[in-house]
Write a protein that holds these residues in place. Structure first.
Motif: not given
Length: 183
Positions: A82-94, A177-178
């Motif tokens: 099992e593995d995890r690929l790098p992030t392919f998308m970043l969404k920021v909302h509210d 969340q910030l």
């Protein structure tokens, strides 16, 4: 019904088969005009008894994989990763950031033909209960698909050893969340 049928001698591997051995079997095609009901059948290979099988209903023209004995000439080992690929998308909302990535699970089937004869092996790879897992683009498409398995047809030359990887991926995300920041 006592008649000759079309078919191809194959091996059928499912991880639940004991001792890392596939089952000897055949891809049977009903070439008669009759529907074959559920029941037992005797398999004759050439002039020799090959084994007994239980078969589900088979209509004229249908094909079905039928197993009847343990195949002692083929060895199959399975490794999982099992593995995890790098992030392919970043969404920021509210004020919430979501980083999307793929989880990967991979099985490598190592098949060894231990005989002087070529073999055809159907590897039954389980379809999980979570429908969000999909076959990866780098995986060969299966020859058959049932409700519970992908079936991959693999031809083995005499004494050949091959590795056959099957990868699945699932989209997932982590959210951050910030809040409550001051200067």
């Amino acid at each position: 019904l006592q008649t000759r049928m079309e078919g191809e001698r194959v091996s059928i591997f499912n991880e639940q088969t004991p001792a890392n051995r596939p089952m000897s079997g055949m891809l049977l095609k009903n070439t008669s005009t009759l529907t074959l009901d559920d029941g037992s059948m005797t398999v004759i290979d050439g002039d020799a008894y090959a084994g007994e099988a239980l078969m589900e209903r088979l209509k004229p023209g249908e094909e079905r994989l039928i197993s009847f004995a343990l195949d002692l000439g083929t060895l199959i080992n399975v490794t999982n990763d099992e593995d995890r690929l790098p992030t392919f998308m970043l969404k920021v909302h509210d004020g919430v950031a979501a980083a999307y990535y793929y989880n990967i699970r991979r099985k490598v089937y190592t098949l060894v033909n231990q005989t002087d004869q070529p073999r055809v092996v159907y590897v039954e790879h389980p379809i999980g209960t979570d429908p969000s897992w999909k076959l990866s683009a780098d995986t060969v498409q299966p020859d058959l698909k049932t409700a519970k398995h992908y079936r991959f047809r693999i031809a083995l030359a005499p004494h050949q050893k091959i590795q056959f990887p099957v990868s699945e991926r699932k989209e997932d995300y982590d959210s951050f969340q910030l809040s409550d920041f001051t200067r």
